[in-house]
Design a protein around this motif. Sequence first.
Motif, PDB file in Angstrom:
ATOM      1  N   ALA A 190       5.412   3.827  11.355  1.00 50.48           N
ATOM      2  CA  ALA A 190       5.834   2.496  10.910  1.00 50.48           C
ATOM      3  C   ALA A 190       6.484   2.572   9.519  1.00 50.48           C
ATOM      4  CB  ALA A 190       4.650   1.535  10.920  1.00 50.48           C
ATOM      5  N   PRO A 191       5.836   3.235   8.517  1.00 51.11           N
ATOM      6  CA  PRO A 191       6.501   3.353   7.220  1.00 51.11           C
ATOM      7  C   PRO A 191       7.863   4.055   7.304  1.00 51.11           C
ATOM      8  CG  PRO A 191       4.191   4.027   7.040  1.00 51.11           C
ATOM      9  CD  PRO A 191       4.461   3.754   8.490  1.00 51.11           C
TER      10      PRO A 191
ATOM     11  N   GLU B 213      10.401   1.528   8.610  1.00 47.92           N
ATOM     12  CA  GLU B 213      10.699   0.555   7.551  1.00 47.92           C
ATOM     13  C   GLU B 213      11.643   1.135   6.509  1.00 47.92           C
ATOM     14  OE1 GLU B 213       7.362  -1.233   5.346  1.00 47.92           O
ATOM     15  OE2 GLU B 213       6.670  -1.765   7.376  1.00 47.92           O
TER      16      GLU B 213
ATOM     17  N   PRO C 200      -5.542  -1.842   9.976  1.00 48.97           N
ATOM     18  CA  PRO C 200      -4.136  -2.074   9.625  1.00 48.97           C
ATOM     19  C   PRO C 200      -3.789  -1.603   8.212  1.00 48.97           C
ATOM     20  CG  PRO C 200      -5.265  -4.134  10.205  1.00 48.97           C
ATOM     21  CD  PRO C 200      -6.267  -3.036  10.375  1.00 48.97           C
ATOM     22  N   ARG C 201      -4.697  -1.780   7.265  1.00 49.03           N
ATOM     23  CA  ARG C 201      -4.350  -1.417   5.875  1.00 49.03           C
ATOM     24  C   ARG C 201      -4.274   0.095   5.701  1.00 49.03           C
ATOM     25  NH1 ARG C 201      -7.794  -4.971   1.766  1.00 49.03           N
ATOM     26  NH2 ARG C 201      -6.165  -4.211   0.375  1.00 49.03           N
TER      27      ARG C 201
ATOM     28  N   THR D 139      -0.738   1.024   9.597  1.00 45.57           N
ATOM     29  CA  THR D 139       0.649   0.551   9.660  1.00 45.57           C
ATOM     30  C   THR D 139       1.221   0.113   8.320  1.00 45.57           C
ATOM     31  OG1 THR D 139      -0.326  -1.491  10.427  1.00 45.57           O
ATOM     32  CG2 THR D 139       0.724  -0.125  12.088  1.00 45.57           C
ATOM     33  N   THR D 140       0.419  -0.444   7.427  1.00 48.59           N
ATOM     34  CA  THR D 140       1.000  -0.903   6.155  1.00 48.59           C
ATOM     35  C   THR D 140       1.101   0.244   5.145  1.00 48.59           C
ATOM     36  OG1 THR D 140      -1.128  -1.446   5.161  1.00 48.59           O
ATOM     37  CG2 THR D 140      -0.045  -3.192   6.431  1.00 48.59           C
ATOM     38  N   GLY D 141       0.414   1.331   5.414  1.00 49.03           N
ATOM     39  CA  GLY D 141       0.492   2.474   4.516  1.00 49.03           C
ATOM     40  C   GLY D 141      -0.197   2.245   3.175  1.00 49.03           C
ATOM     41  N   GLU D 142      -1.017   1.187   3.070  1.00 48.92           N
ATOM     42  CA  GLU D 142      -1.628   0.842   1.775  1.00 48.92           C
ATOM     43  C   GLU D 142      -2.507   1.936   1.193  1.00 48.92           C
ATOM     44  OE1 GLU D 142      -3.609  -3.237   0.820  1.00 48.92           O
ATOM     45  OE2 GLU D 142      -2.905  -3.291   2.902  1.00 48.92           O
TER      46      GLU D 142
END
Length: 393
Positions: free
Chosen positions: A51-52, A55, A213-214, A217-220
């Motif tokens: 995902a990252p 993006e 998710p954190r 997919t968000t790569g946090e």
Amino acid sequence: MASKTPVVDVHTHMYPPEYIQILESRDAIPIVRSFPGTPDPRIVLLSTEMAPLKEAEAAAARGEPPQTSALPGRPLTSHYASVTQKIHFMDTHGIDVSVLSLANPWLDFVDKDQAGNLAASVNAGFSAMCKAHPGRLYFFAALPVTAPADVLLQTIADVAKLPFCRGVILGTGGLGQGLDDPAMEPVLAALANTGLIIFLHPHYGLPGEVWGPRGGTTGEYGHVLPLALGFPMETTIAVTRLFLAGVFDRLPKLRLLLAHSGGTLPFLAGRIDSCVRHDAHLWKAAKTRRSIWDVLHEQVYLDAVVYSDVGLQAAIAASGGAKMGGLDRLMFGTDHPFFPPLDSDEQGEWESVSMNADAVSTALGDGSPEAAAVMGGNAVRILRLYEEPADKA
Ligand code: URA
Ligand code: ZN
């Protein structure tokens, strides 16, 4: 005067140039991608980075300037592919000998018709590097795991004859179904019979959903969850599956060097043992087999890439064979070129190296014979470094 025991790094990777070229030509992970305005291309290895990556590619297509710290993967610096850089890194850290291995995901993703040739060329490349630096470099060969069985078995026979080859590097996927897949057993038998130690290394981690998710997919949370937790669990699961399948008993000559001090195996071996003893389905067969402790003491070696004396003490205690209370089965490693320093010059000292070296000194005493064994003496003996076997000369 007694000569100093050499320092040996048994966990140190490279991606040879022909391998990087393949990653540059791909459009799926593993992949190498350049983003305009950044000094180094990015190498993206982990499936959680899909995902990252998408993006970042979309942002680049919109002409947005990239934020380097938010890009997927890691910068592909000269540390990944240059043997000159490897030698510089060794000299900077007082490492006398390195046992090189191709980094993950090795040849796991390569088309079955190309895998045999690519393995031959990668292994020839490693052989040439070792020949150019006599006494400083050896290597664990890469295997074409997607190739037809005859090609894979022939590769094992071929690499066993290479003078600087001291084993093979293998992921946990085996031929695609894991190492306990019955189809994998002839491969493991061939490795056991040729005396090639398997350096077992993780790559796939755990399914992305477990990170939430954190973490995914968000790569946090960056790479922390998959690398710190997913990698070690993957290794632990792979070895436990091999154990439960009875492979160690059927192949007593099989020898495994486990990355990252065996993942969590030193800590969990007692629990694995107890669960086997309390499983009505398994216990009848398992009773006549050796325990996970026996396997740890007889067929498994651990690297010392665990970054803390606490983990290292567990690794020492778990591999406590007959000699030196387990200290004869542990071998120092760095995981170079991964984990470069973020706040200091990459050409200088790496904290990821000193953390592992300090763990050995703290656990065993600075300059003690036990520390020297872990830092290199064990590797010299176990991997027969400096020896030129008669049939390979
Ligand atoms: N260490 C490795 O060997 N591979 C990775 O992908 C990350 C850390
Ligand atoms: Zn590694």
